[in-house]
Design an enzyme around this catalytic site. Structure first.
Site, PDB file in Angstrom:
ATOM      1  CD  GLN A 258      -3.619  -4.390   6.308  1.00  0.00           C
ATOM      2  OE1 GLN A 258      -3.038  -3.444   5.677  1.00  0.00           O
ATOM      3  NE2 GLN A 258      -4.351  -5.575   5.915  1.00  0.00           N
TER       4      GLN A 258
ATOM      5  CG  ASP B  89     -10.417  -0.291   4.523  1.00  0.00           C
ATOM      6  OD1 ASP B  89     -10.212  -0.241   3.268  1.00  0.00           O
ATOM      7  OD2 ASP B  89      -9.805  -0.856   5.323  1.00  0.00           O
TER       8      ASP B  89
ATOM      9  CE  LYS C 241      -4.126  -2.344   1.988  1.00  0.00           C
ATOM     10  NZ  LYS C 241      -4.502  -2.563   3.410  1.00  0.00           N
TER      11      LYS C 241
END
Ligand code: NDP
Length: 299
Positions: A97, A120, A53
Site C-alpha cells: 500500500q 497493481d 481490500k
C-alpha cells in the site's frame, strides 16, 4: 441530449461476481487464489484501504493475507517479507500500500515484487509487456476503465480516444489499452497546446489529471463517452460551513448534457479499482497454473 450515467458500483459488482465464479472454478481444481497486502506505518486512510481490500478479497472467496510493518521498518526487513511472499505458492498477488514512509523507495519496492504477482501492474516489466502487446498485469484503474468502455460501447475499434494525463499509474497504461483495442489515441498533458480542440475530436475521453472540473461540457463531442478518473475535493458551503464534496476532472453537470455516456464522481471509476485488483489476482493464479486467461477479466 442527456448522457447515460455509467454506474461504477453496479459494474464493479458484476466484475466481482465474475471473479467469484472463477475463484470457485479454481477451487474445484484444488487452486485457492490469494492476495497479500503489505501496510507500512499507520496512515489512517491507508489502513481503511487495506481493510476494505481484505474484506473484498474474502467476499469473492480468495485468501487474504495482511502484513503490517512499523513505519520505521528497514528496507532489508521489508524486502525480506516481499521475497517470502514472492516464494509463497499460496500468494498469487502482492500489493504494497502506497504511500510508504520517505526512507523507502516506491520504485524499488515495486521492482522487488515478482512481476507475475505485481497485481497493481506497476513494474517496468509489466509496463513493457503491456506496451509490446504481451500478457501483462495491467494497472487496476485503467483496466477497470477499459472494461467499462467495452461494456458500454462494445467494440472500440477505430474510435478516436483522448487520454488527459500521462502518469505511469493511469494515463500511459490507459492509452496503451485503448491502442490495443484499436482506438486512435491521443495522450494530452499539461503542455498540450489546445486541449479543448483535442478533446472535441474524441469519441472517448478519459480524464486523469487531478484538477477539479477542468473539462467543461462544451469541450465534449456530442455523444462521446466520458470516463472521469479524477478525484478532487472542493469546498461545498451549501452543505454547511467547512464542508467539502468530491468532484471529478470533468464538469459533470454541463458534460452530461452533451455526452452519450459519462461516469459520475463519486460512484463511477472509483469502485472499479478494487474489483480489478481481485480480477488481476485471479488472472495471476490462472497464469501460474498454466490455465487459460479468465474470461472477461483481462485486457
Ligand atoms: P498524476 O498527478 O500522476 O498525473 C496527472 C497528469 O495530469 C499529468 O500527466 C499531468 O501532465 C496532467 N495534467 C496536469 N495539469 C494538466 C492540465 N492543465 N491539462 C492537461 N493535463 C494536465 O495523477 P494520477 O494519474 O495518479 O491521477 C490522476 C487523477 O486520478 C487524480 O485525481 C487521482 O486522484 C485520480 N485517481 C483515481 C483513481 C480511482 O480509483 N478512481 C485511481 C488513481 C488515480 P504532466 O505530465 O505534463 O505534468
Amino acid at each position: 441530449m442527456t448522457a447515460k450515467i455509467l454506474d461504477g458500483k453496479a459494474f464493479a459488482a458484476t466484475i466481482r461476481e465474475k471473479v467469484a465464479a472463477h475463484v470457485s472454478a479454481l477451487k474445484d481444481k484444488g487452486i485457492h487464489p490469494g492476495l497479500a497486502v503489505v501496510l507500512v506505518g499507520e496512515d489512517p486512510a491507508s489502513e481503511v484501504y487495506v481493510r476494505n481490500k481484505g474484506i473484498a478479497t474474502r467476499e469473492v472467496g480468495m485468501a487474504s493475507f495482511e502484513h503490517k510493518l512499523p513505519a520505521d521498518v528497514s528496507e532489508a526487513d521489508l524486502y525480506a517479507l516481499i521475497d517470502r511472499l514472492n516464494a509463497d505458492p499460496a500468494v498469487n498477488g502482492i500489493l504494497v500500500q502506497f504511500p510508504v514512509p520517505d526512507h523507502l523507495s516506491e520504485r524499488d519496492i515495486v521492482a522487488r515484487i515478482d512481476p507475475a504477482k505485481d497485481v497493481d501492474g506497476l513494474s517496468v516489466i509489466n509496463a513493457g509487456l503491456l506496451a509490446s502487446g504481451q500478457n501483462a498485469m495491467v494497472s487496476c484503474t485503467p483496466l477497470g476503465c477499459l472494461m467499462l468502455l467495452r461494456d458500454t460501447l462494445g467494440s472500440l475499434s477505430g474510435l478516436d480516444a483522448v487520454v488527459i494525463g500521462r502518469s505511469n499509474l493511469v494515463g500511459k497504461p490507459m492509452a496503451q489499452l485503448l491502442l490495443r483495442d484499436s482506438c486512435t489515441v491521443t495522450i494530452a498533458h499539461s503542455r498540450t497546446k489546445d486541449l479543448a480542440a483535442t478533446v472535441r475530436r474524441a469519441d472517448i475521453v478519459v480524464a486523469a489529471v487531478g484538477r477539479a472540473q477542468m473539462v467543461p461540457g462544451d469541450w465534449i463531442k456530442p455523444g462521446a463517452t466520458v470516463i472521469d478518473v479524477g478525484i478532487n475535493r472542493i469546498p461545498a458551503p451549501e452543505r454547511g460551513e467547512g464542508k467539502t464534496r468530491l468532484v471529478g476532472d470533468v464538469d459533470f453537470d454541463t458534460a452530461k448534457e452533451v455526452a452519450g455516456a459519462i461516469t459520475p464522481v463519486p460512484g463511477g471509476v472509483g469502485p472499479l479499482t478494487i474489483a480489478c485488483l481481485l480480477a488481476n489476482t485471479v488472472t495471476a493464479a490462472c497464469r501460474v497454473n498454466g490455465l487459460p486467461e479468465p474470461e472477461g477479466l483481462t485486457a
